[in-house]
Design a protein around this motif. Structure first.
Motif, PDB file in Angstrom:
ATOM      1  N   UNK A 160       0.846  -1.182   0.000  1.00 45.51           N
ATOM      2  CA  UNK A 160       0.000   0.000   0.000  1.00 45.51           C
ATOM      3  C   UNK A 160       0.883   1.233   0.000  1.00 45.51           C
ATOM      4  N   UNK A 161       0.316   2.368  -0.382  1.00 44.95           N
ATOM      5  CA  UNK A 161       1.066   3.620  -0.385  1.00 44.95           C
ATOM      6  C   UNK A 161       0.133   4.760  -0.015  1.00 44.95           C
ATOM      7  N   UNK A 162       0.704   5.819   0.531  1.00 40.75           N
ATOM      8  CA  UNK A 162      -0.084   6.998   0.876  1.00 40.75           C
ATOM      9  C   UNK A 162       0.790   8.238   0.802  1.00 40.75           C
ATOM     10  N   UNK A 163       0.150   9.363   0.514  1.00 42.35           N
ATOM     11  CA  UNK A 163       0.790  10.663   0.589  1.00 42.35           C
ATOM     12  C   UNK A 163      -0.192  11.596   1.283  1.00 42.35           C
ATOM     13  N   UNK A 164       0.308  12.332   2.271  1.00 46.05           N
ATOM     14  CA  UNK A 164      -0.536  13.201   3.071  1.00 46.05           C
ATOM     15  C   UNK A 164       0.182  14.520   3.291  1.00 46.05           C
ATOM     16  N   UNK A 165      -0.527  15.617   3.091  1.00 42.50           N
ATOM     17  CA  UNK A 165       0.069  16.944   3.268  1.00 42.50           C
ATOM     18  C   UNK A 165      -0.937  17.858   3.947  1.00 42.50           C
ATOM     19  N   UNK A 166      -0.448  18.780   4.764  1.00 45.00           N
ATOM     20  CA  UNK A 166      -1.314  19.754   5.414  1.00 45.00           C
ATOM     21  C   UNK A 166      -0.567  21.059   5.610  1.00 45.00           C
ATOM     22  N   UNK A 167      -1.337  22.127   5.733  1.00 47.09           N
ATOM     23  CA  UNK A 167      -0.765  23.447   5.968  1.00 47.09           C
ATOM     24  C   UNK A 167      -1.628  24.186   6.973  1.00 47.09           C
ATOM     25  N   UNK A 168      -0.973  24.963   7.828  1.00 47.70           N
ATOM     26  CA  UNK A 168      -1.655  25.731   8.873  1.00 47.70           C
ATOM     27  C   UNK A 168      -1.158  27.163   8.807  1.00 47.70           C
ATOM     28  N   UNK A 169      -2.080  28.134   8.797  1.00 51.68           N
ATOM     29  CA  UNK A 169      -1.701  29.531   8.688  1.00 51.68           C
ATOM     30  C   UNK A 169      -2.452  30.376   9.719  1.00 51.68           C
ATOM     31  N   UNK A 170      -1.711  31.261  10.360  1.00 53.54           N
ATOM     32  CA  UNK A 170      -2.329  32.303  11.168  1.00 53.54           C
ATOM     33  C   UNK A 170      -2.616  33.463  10.223  1.00 53.54           C
ATOM     34  N   UNK A 171      -3.861  33.603   9.845  1.00 52.04           N
ATOM     35  CA  UNK A 171      -4.227  34.647   8.893  1.00 52.04           C
ATOM     36  C   UNK A 171      -4.037  36.023   9.509  1.00 52.04           C
ATOM     37  N   UNK A 172      -4.514  36.177  10.720  1.00 51.72           N
ATOM     38  CA  UNK A 172      -4.244  37.397  11.476  1.00 51.72           C
ATOM     39  C   UNK A 172      -4.376  37.086  12.963  1.00 51.72           C
ATOM     40  N   UNK A 173      -3.536  37.713  13.756  1.00 52.22           N
ATOM     41  CA  UNK A 173      -3.505  37.485  15.196  1.00 52.22           C
ATOM     42  C   UNK A 173      -2.954  38.750  15.841  1.00 52.22           C
ATOM     43  N   UNK A 174      -3.820  39.482  16.525  1.00 51.63           N
ATOM     44  CA  UNK A 174      -3.427  40.747  17.142  1.00 51.63           C
ATOM     45  C   UNK A 174      -3.849  40.739  18.606  1.00 51.63           C
ATOM     46  N   UNK A 175      -2.889  40.893  19.485  1.00 53.34           N
ATOM     47  CA  UNK A 175      -3.186  41.076  20.909  1.00 53.34           C
ATOM     48  C   UNK A 175      -2.862  42.518  21.281  1.00 53.34           C
ATOM     49  N   UNK A 176      -3.864  43.241  21.789  1.00 54.52           N
ATOM     50  CA  UNK A 176      -3.712  44.643  22.158  1.00 54.52           C
ATOM     51  C   UNK A 176      -3.609  44.740  23.676  1.00 54.52           C
ATOM     52  N   UNK A 177      -2.500  45.260  24.182  1.00 59.54           N
ATOM     53  CA  UNK A 177      -2.228  45.331  25.614  1.00 59.54           C
ATOM     54  C   UNK A 177      -2.311  46.770  26.104  1.00 59.54           C
ATOM     55  N   UNK A 178      -3.174  47.002  27.077  1.00 57.09           N
ATOM     56  CA  UNK A 178      -3.290  48.340  27.641  1.00 57.09           C
ATOM     57  C   UNK A 178      -2.089  48.641  28.533  1.00 57.09           C
ATOM     58  N   UNK A 179      -1.843  49.910  28.745  1.00 57.18           N
ATOM     59  CA  UNK A 179      -0.765  50.334  29.638  1.00 57.18           C
ATOM     60  C   UNK A 179      -1.261  50.837  30.961  1.00 57.18           C
ATOM     61  N   UNK A 180      -2.596  50.845  31.158  1.00 58.39           N
ATOM     62  CA  UNK A 180      -3.177  51.338  32.401  1.00 58.39           C
ATOM     63  C   UNK A 180      -4.287  50.402  32.838  1.00 58.39           C
ATOM     64  N   UNK A 181      -4.758  50.598  34.067  1.00 61.82           N
ATOM     65  CA  UNK A 181      -5.732  49.688  34.655  1.00 61.82           C
ATOM     66  C   UNK A 181      -7.096  49.805  33.983  1.00 61.82           C
ATOM     67  N   UNK A 182      -7.937  48.807  34.256  1.00 60.16           N
ATOM     68  CA  UNK A 182      -9.221  48.655  33.576  1.00 60.16           C
ATOM     69  C   UNK A 182     -10.045  49.932  33.404  1.00 60.16           C
ATOM     70  N   UNK A 183     -10.409  50.633  34.472  1.00 59.01           N
ATOM     71  CA  UNK A 183     -11.334  51.758  34.249  1.00 59.01           C
ATOM     72  C   UNK A 183     -10.738  52.873  33.406  1.00 59.01           C
ATOM     73  N   UNK A 184      -9.412  53.044  33.455  1.00 59.08           N
ATOM     74  CA  UNK A 184      -8.757  54.078  32.665  1.00 59.08           C
ATOM     75  C   UNK A 184      -8.497  53.585  31.239  1.00 59.08           C
ATOM     76  N   UNK A 185      -8.224  52.284  31.095  1.00 61.22           N
ATOM     77  CA  UNK A 185      -7.941  51.726  29.772  1.00 61.22           C
ATOM     78  C   UNK A 185      -9.158  51.810  28.855  1.00 61.22           C
ATOM     79  N   UNK A 186     -10.348  51.835  29.434  1.00 59.90           N
ATOM     80  CA  UNK A 186     -11.556  51.904  28.608  1.00 59.90           C
ATOM     81  C   UNK A 186     -11.591  53.163  27.760  1.00 59.90           C
ATOM     82  N   UNK A 187     -10.882  54.204  28.186  1.00 58.54           N
ATOM     83  CA  UNK A 187     -10.837  55.464  27.434  1.00 58.54           C
ATOM     84  C   UNK A 187      -9.638  55.558  26.520  1.00 58.54           C
ATOM     85  N   UNK A 188      -8.888  54.486  26.390  1.00 61.92           N
ATOM     86  CA  UNK A 188      -7.700  54.488  25.534  1.00 61.92           C
ATOM     87  C   UNK A 188      -6.436  54.657  26.345  1.00 61.92           C
ATOM     88  N   UNK A 189      -5.470  55.317  25.752  1.00 63.52           N
ATOM     89  CA  UNK A 189      -4.178  55.484  26.414  1.00 63.52           C
ATOM     90  C   UNK A 189      -3.132  54.600  25.784  1.00 63.52           C
TER      91      UNK A 189
END
Length: 763
Positions: A361-390
């Motif tokens: 018997x014989x087999x061939x198997x191929x796969x590909x995995x891509x992160x199309x987009x991945x963005x983590x946005x980290x605030x620089x201030x605590x929750x109540x202040x971060x809600x307004x940006x900064x």
């Protein structure tokens, strides 16, 4: 504190083994608990354990695919909460922070994700509803699998339609969680739908949709640790301190006093995830088939934090100098900063293979995995202040991904040809590559990911391999399996950039030869004894080599010169099968040179992860697995496993105080016992108890106070499930995970008592 129930776990498991000798053989059906003839390949020399779809539905409350591994022998699943994208796997001799020692596949396609240190296998590409079989293979004893299988291989099989049909499933969870006086309920929801058909032309298809909406319990807490004398030093700088209430005190993993101020670092994660998958195939003839899939997964996460501090007016206090009248502390502005994450991933695979019952018997198997987009946005201030940006920063991983291809030919003797020295042969070629592209940007408004580049890290790894394996039935009742795997690895394009500085790492390459040998003896029709020996080589991942970053509340120190891990493993397995069940015992040893270890320290802020080679770590252990189909009462069955192991650091030139100490995050005792009562086909009830002993996170074993946040604690949990089939093709289940509300940690807290409801309809 939860009492130590290790003796109880041992007693339950051993009592099941004793029960085998008392059961009535004449009235029971044979069940093999250790599948020595794996569905993956008929001649794998590995010890394996299998869970079928029917067993999983009857025994466990499964919300995410990785839940299927919870009660497997010698397995640890670091699933912190439902919807966790970092559900890492630990095994006999490796911890959950050594995830590259476990190879995970879905229908033969690579799911193992080594693009980040805490990136788990992409379980998200599977809906629990479509799992038909989960099989765990232990050790590096087969030449068919690459070096990332030196600890375990986890093979998940999904459903294939034979006629037109499908199913719809809805599930929900309600978790009660309390910690440091903070108490709340956290709810999770999931729905999935599957439809498929096999046409007369030979074409078949299956479409799967899955949606989940999950909210975690708090994952982390902002703490300040006292000095050895138990004194909290006054913070630098001057200024008045705000009087507050709500500061808590406890004793940390190292036995030192610490203060707790609230849940931080994006502690509560609200995640919405969607998976869409199309699986298809075509039977050109009974002996030639093609199949493939295309899948898309998306995730949106929004986190929040909680401060325990209140000023005299009852207002929340998030940062600055504070005092409770006894001690003064300075809380950084970023201590309670939230983050959001948006990501979309895609995967596709294709396989063409022949299906002859015997011959080539014989087999061939191929796969590909891509992160199309991945963005983590980290605030620089605590929750109540971060809600307004900064100001803040953003981490972008667009374009990262991995590929895999396998070519294999095999020969299977015809039925009856095994006598007289027949050979079952397998030859193959394998290649995979991983590419990391990660950019950190400084942002004027953290809610927007645009901004100047603060850091770039990236690189690639590639593995090329050739292998051969021969299962040789050289005499009646005897089989020898010999294998050899040759691997060539290289790391290229490693780079780090910061403004004004660019660092390029030189190309590296390594080669490895991994011989395998196994000798099996069928002492009788019901008894098998097998001795296996194998070497496996696990090369450093692209993340371990190049992903050095300083983002938000986390600092990672990478090492581009890491050596590969080289495992020399042994296992002596004996299996006894009865008409009413079976029993397996395995003695194992795993001796690993140049263990790659990522050490995370949550007890400093920002958290720091260091990567290093450990000279030599040896694990020895005994694993017992048993199953009984009936325990004196019709419909009552049981299965149990218990493993005793000892992992020791034998050599470590980088840190001498660790020599002779216990290896990190591998418990001395792990066990799971499941009782199931199914008097009819209409309903059943199951109870599962699992236990693992306390572990160390530090390789010098200094974190001896284990049953607290920030440590790796004991786990002693009882799960129950009631399954009812009120009408044809309809299932309804209610269950409770962690019924005894055991407070357990793997640095982060595990979930508390969780109610589970599920309904399923098939058509």
């Amino acid at each position: 504190m939860t009492p130590n129930l290790s003796p109880l776990a041992t007693a339950i498991s051993l009592s099941l083994a004793t029960a085998y000798a008392c059961a009535d053989e004449a009235t029971m059906q044979t069940v093999i608990v250790n599948s020595t003839r794996s569905a993956l390949d008929p001649d794998l020399p590995n010890t394996s354990v299998v869970k079928t779809q029917e067993e999983l539905r009857q025994q466990q409350n499964i919300f995410n695919p990785e839940d299927a591994l919870r009660n497997m022998p010698s397995m640890t699943i670091r699933k912190r909460y439902s919807g966790d994208r970092n559900a890492l796997v630990g095994g006999r001799s490796f911890s959950t922070t050594q995830a590259p020692r476990a190879l995970v596949t879905m229908d033969g396609y690579l799911l193992s994700n080594f693009l980040g240190r805490f990136d788990a296998p992409r379980w998200n590409m599977i809906a629990p509803e479509e799992i038909t079989r989960v099989e765990v293979l232990y050790g590096p004893f087969s030449a068919l699998y690459p070096g990332n299988a030196i600890g375990a291989t986890i093979a998940v099989s999904t459903s294939r339609p034979t006629t037109f049909g499908g199913s719809v499933r809805v599930a929900m969870q309600d978790q009660s969680f309390a910690q440091y006086g903070d108490q709340d309920h956290y709810r999770n929801y999931q729905g999935s739908a599957i439809i498929g058909d096999k046409l007369a032309s030979g074409l078949w298809y299956k479409l799967m949709l899955n949606h989940q909406d999950s909210t975690s319990q708090p994952m982390g807490y902002y703490t300040v640790t006292a000095n050895a004398a138990g004194v909290f030093p006054a913070p630098a700088g001057g200024g008045a301190a705000t009087p507050v209430t709500g500061i808590g005190y406890d004793t940390g993993p190292f036995g030192t006093r610490r203060a707790i101020f609230g849940a931080n670092a994006g502690a509560v994660d609200h995640t919405r995830q969607n998976t869409v998958k199309a699986t298809f195939g075509y039977d050109f003839s009974p002996a030639l088939v093609a199949e493939g899939f295309v899948a898309w997964w998306g995730n949106q996460s929004v986190t929040r934090n909680r401060t325990f501090l209140r000023d005299a007016a009852g207002n929340s206090v998030w940062s600055g100098r504070v005092t409770d009248g006894v001690n003064v502390f300075a809380l950084p502005a970023s201590a309670f900063a939230p983050y959001t994450r948006d990501e979309h991933h895609a995967q596709a695979g294709l396989t063409v293979k022949t299906h002859h019952k015997s011959g080539w018997n014989a087999s061939v198997s191929a796969s590909t995995y891509r992160i199309l987009d991945d963005v983590q946005r980290n605030a620089g201030s605590a929750d109540p202040f971060a809600a307004s940006g900064g100001a803040g920063n953003a981490v972008v991983r667009d374009g990262s991904g991995f590929n895999s291809i396998d070519l294999q030919t095999s020969y299977t003797p015809a039925a009856g040809d095994w006598t007289g020295g027949a050979h079952a042969l397998a030859f193959g070629l394998h290649a995979d590559d991983y590419k990391l592209k990660q950019t950190t940007r400084n942002t004027a408004d953290w809610r927007n990911a645009s901004g100047p580049e603060a850091q770039f890290v990236g690189g690639e790894t590639q593995v090329l391999a050739a292998y051969a394996q021969d299962a040789w039935r050289f005499a009646p009742h005897w089989q020898a399996t010999l294998g050899l795997r040759a691997e060539s690895w290289q790391a290229t394009n490693g780079a780090q950039r910061t403004p004004g500085t660019a660092l390029s790492y030189p190309r590296r390459s390594e080669q490895a030869w991994s011989p395998k040998f196994s000798l099996a003896w069928d002492a009788s029709a019901d008894t098998t004894v097998r001795l296996s020996a194998g070497r496996g080589t696990r090369f450093a991942t692209v993340a371990e080599l190049f992903q050095g970053t300083a983002v938000g509340s986390s600092i990672v120190v990478n090492v581009p010169t890491l050596k590969p891990e080289r495992s020399n493993a042994l296992e002596l397995m004996a299996e006894q099968r009865y008409a009413f069940g079976g029993l397996r015992a395995s003695l194992f040893q795993d001796d690993v040179r140049d263990t790659i270890w990522s050490q995370l320290n949550l007890n400093v802020f920002p958290n720091v992860t260091n990567v290093q080679n450990i000279g030599r770590v040896r694990t020895r252990g005994l694993e017992l697995v048993g199953q009984v189909d009936r325990l004196g009462i019709p419909g009552l069955s049981a299965e149990a496993n218990i493993a005793f192991s000892k992992s020791t650091i034998l050599e470590n030139d980088n840190y001498q105080p660790s020599i002779g100490k216990n290896w990190a995050r591998v418990p001395r005792v792990r066990s799971a016992t499941t009782l199931t009562y199914a008097p009819t086909d209409v309903w059943s009830v199951s109870a599962s108890y699992r236990y693992s002993g306390a572990q160390f996170n530090e390789i010098n074993n200094s974190d001896y106070n284990t049953d607290v946040y920030g440590a790796v604690s004991r786990v002693s949990q009882l799960d129950v499930r009631l399954l009812v089939k009120p009408a044809r093709n309809t299932e309804v289940a209610i269950g409770v995970d962690n019924l005894n509300n055991n407070r357990a940690y793997q640095l982060h807290p595990y979930p508390g008592r969780t109610l589970s409801l599920e309904a399923r309809y098939a058509f």
